[in-house]
Design a protein around this motif. Structure first.
Motif, PDB file in Angstrom:
ATOM      1  N   HIS A 164     108.419 -29.697  97.098  1.00 41.65           N
ATOM      2  CA  HIS A 164     109.791 -29.530  96.629  1.00 41.65           C
ATOM      3  C   HIS A 164     109.948 -28.252  95.788  1.00 41.65           C
ATOM      4  O   HIS A 164     109.132 -27.984  94.921  1.00 41.65           O
ATOM      5  N   PRO A 165     110.970 -27.440  96.068  1.00 38.80           N
ATOM      6  CA  PRO A 165     112.079 -27.673  96.991  1.00 38.80           C
ATOM      7  C   PRO A 165     111.834 -27.195  98.425  1.00 38.80           C
ATOM      8  O   PRO A 165     112.763 -27.188  99.231  1.00 38.80           O
ATOM      9  N   LYS A 208     105.082 -22.439  96.756  1.00 38.32           N
ATOM     10  CA  LYS A 208     106.317 -22.613  97.552  1.00 38.32           C
ATOM     11  C   LYS A 208     106.869 -21.308  98.113  1.00 38.32           C
ATOM     12  O   LYS A 208     108.011 -21.257  98.589  1.00 38.32           O
ATOM     13  N   ALA A 209     106.076 -20.256  98.088  1.00 33.85           N
ATOM     14  CA  ALA A 209     106.554 -18.964  98.594  1.00 33.85           C
ATOM     15  C   ALA A 209     106.408 -18.835 100.107  1.00 33.85           C
ATOM     16  O   ALA A 209     106.922 -17.880 100.694  1.00 33.85           O
ATOM     17  N   GLY A 210     105.703 -19.789 100.726  1.00 35.93           N
ATOM     18  CA  GLY A 210     105.478 -19.700 102.156  1.00 35.93           C
ATOM     19  C   GLY A 210     104.693 -20.895 102.641  1.00 35.93           C
ATOM     20  O   GLY A 210     104.641 -21.936 101.977  1.00 35.93           O
ATOM     21  N   PHE A 211     104.047 -20.721 103.802  1.00 35.64           N
ATOM     22  CA  PHE A 211     103.332 -21.854 104.390  1.00 35.64           C
ATOM     23  C   PHE A 211     102.264 -21.353 105.358  1.00 35.64           C
ATOM     24  O   PHE A 211     102.299 -20.203 105.819  1.00 35.64           O
ATOM     25  N   HIS A 224     105.181 -15.963 104.791  1.00 39.58           N
ATOM     26  CA  HIS A 224     106.023 -16.013 103.594  1.00 39.58           C
ATOM     27  C   HIS A 224     107.484 -16.181 104.001  1.00 39.58           C
ATOM     28  O   HIS A 224     107.896 -15.743 105.074  1.00 39.58           O
ATOM     29  N   ILE A 225     108.256 -16.788 103.130  1.00 40.33           N
ATOM     30  CA  ILE A 225     109.629 -17.142 103.478  1.00 40.33           C
ATOM     31  C   ILE A 225     110.592 -15.983 103.267  1.00 40.33           C
ATOM     32  O   ILE A 225     111.426 -15.686 104.126  1.00 40.33           O
ATOM     33  N   GLU A 226     110.494 -15.318 102.125  1.00 40.15           N
ATOM     34  CA  GLU A 226     111.459 -14.268 101.806  1.00 40.15           C
ATOM     35  C   GLU A 226     111.205 -13.015 102.644  1.00 40.15           C
ATOM     36  O   GLU A 226     110.053 -12.621 102.859  1.00 40.15           O
ATOM     37  N   SER A 231     105.604  -8.376 104.694  1.00 41.45           N
ATOM     38  CA  SER A 231     104.430  -7.504 104.861  1.00 41.45           C
ATOM     39  C   SER A 231     103.132  -8.217 104.476  1.00 41.45           C
ATOM     40  O   SER A 231     102.036  -7.763 104.841  1.00 41.45           O
ATOM     41  N   LYS A 232     103.239  -9.319 103.747  1.00 42.17           N
ATOM     42  CA  LYS A 232     102.048 -10.082 103.350  1.00 42.17           C
ATOM     43  C   LYS A 232     101.596 -11.065 104.435  1.00 42.17           C
ATOM     44  O   LYS A 232     100.548 -11.696 104.299  1.00 42.17           O
ATOM     45  N   ASN A 233     102.376 -11.210 105.494  1.00 42.52           N
ATOM     46  CA  ASN A 233     102.035 -12.177 106.536  1.00 42.52           C
ATOM     47  C   ASN A 233     100.850 -11.687 107.358  1.00 42.52           C
ATOM     48  O   ASN A 233     100.706 -10.488 107.612  1.00 42.52           O
TER      49      ASN A 233
END
Length: 348
Positions: A164-165, A208-211, A224-226, A231-233
């Motif tokens: 969460h969230p 919670k910044a990604g998965f 990463h979500i944002e 570039s970090k993916n």
């Protein structure tokens, strides 16, 4: 004298890492493992239609505590955040709630129109969420018969993770649907998996910044979500042996160190640090797949099943000779604690 079961740590083909063995394991393939968030109670669901619970001692010994049955194979399980209630679901399309430690009988608290693949408790909303092969996500207030709300999915639900969230749902056709649970009825973002093949598992980052997403093709994506962090993916290969490629079946973050474990159809589990992009430890391979795994609440135990995972179909499964095991590995700090990135000559 202890009432706990005996501990078998002898090396054997299914247990090359000398892990502790849980006594009286399921009699068919093991589909999920869930530790209580409050104590060392371990729940397993199985294709033998059972949900079983053991108390795990700090020595690695185990004692069966209770069990319930579904009408058909059970695919998923989760605990309420206070550690008093277990939820389970599967091929009978029913969500059962079980007050395990008080000896209560299971109660059906939800239904889908097709098998239920995934389940999670959202403590902050006091709601249960279930994902089914009927292409729906359903949120349940367990005091009410009907779902609090239903969200249509583009395809069958294959994987789900909640921090969460943040909630991430993986479906067939490589869809990844991201939710902000502060507005759970609306999708926050939908992306295509960075992996080319079918999604098998997802795990939301602790921050919670990604998965993470794992696929049937022995590969994990770090996403990463944002938009500013794309570039970090990156993706990396794992659970491969020469030309043999195996499914990544399970992804679990360590609750303290925030490193993670992968487990696969090759019978191996590995520990990784995404921030330094390093594998911390590769464990010896069991002689059967690892279909599911989980850490306990403080990360001092890593439970994993050694059991047929159906990756090679029913024709390669012999119920008469198949054995099913639940093993407990005690992670050493060097296996699970992240390491700083190596730098040479001022360059990473």
């Amino acid at each position: 004298m202890s009432t706990f079961g005996t501990i078998n740590t002898a090396t054997s083909p299914h247990n090359p890492n000398k892990s502790y063995e849980v006594v009286q394991p399921p009699t068919d393939s093991i589909s999920s493992l869930s530790f209580s968030p409050k104590a060392n109670y371990l729940v397993a669901t199985s294709w033998d239609n059972h949900v079983r619970c053991w108390e795990i001692h700090s020595t690695g010994a185990s004692m069966p505590k209770a069990a319930i049955t579904h009408d058909q194979p059970v695919l998923c399980s989760t605990w309420k955040d206070d550690g008093t209630v277990v939820f389970s679901a599967g091929c009978d399309k029913q969500v059962k709630m079980w007050s395990l430690l008080s000896g209560g009988q299971p109660v059906t608290v939800g239904v889908h129109d097709a098998p239920i693949e995934e389940i999670a408790w959202i403590a902050e909303l006091n709601l249960l969420v279930t994902g089914g092969w009927d292409k729906t996500l359903k949120y349940w207030d367990t005091r009410q018969q009907n779902p609090a709300f239903v969200h249509p999915l583009p395809e069958r639900c294959y994987a789900l993770s909640v921090r969460h969230p943040l909630m991430v749902v993986g479906t067939a056709d490589r869809n990844l649907i991201i939710f902000n649970l502060q507005n759970p009825q609306t999708e926050f973002k939908r992306v295509m998996s960075p992996l080319k093949y079918q999604t098998r598992c997802v795990a939301a980052f602790p921050d919670k910044a990604g998965f993470l997403v794992g696929s049937i093709e022995g590969r994990v994506g770090v996403h990463h979500i944002e938009d500013a962090q794309q570039s970090k993916n990156f993706t990396f290969k794992c659970h491969r042996d020469g030309n043999d490629i195996y499914s990544v079946n399970s992804l679990n973050f360590h609750p303290i160190h925030q490193t993670f474990a992968t487990a696969g159809s090759d019978g191996a589990f590995n520990f990784w640090d995404k921030d330094s992009k390093q594998r911390l430890k590769a464990m010896a391979r069991s002689n059967q797949p690892i279909p599911c795994s989980t850490f306990n609440n403080d990360g001092s135990l890593y439970a994993y099943a050694v059991s047929y995972d159906w990756s090679k179909g029913a024709e390669n499964h012999n119920p008469a000779t198949a054995k099913h095991h639940i093993l407990l590995h005690v992670p050493l700090e060097g296996e699970i604690k992240g390491k700083p990135r190596v730098t040479t000559g001022g360059r990473k």
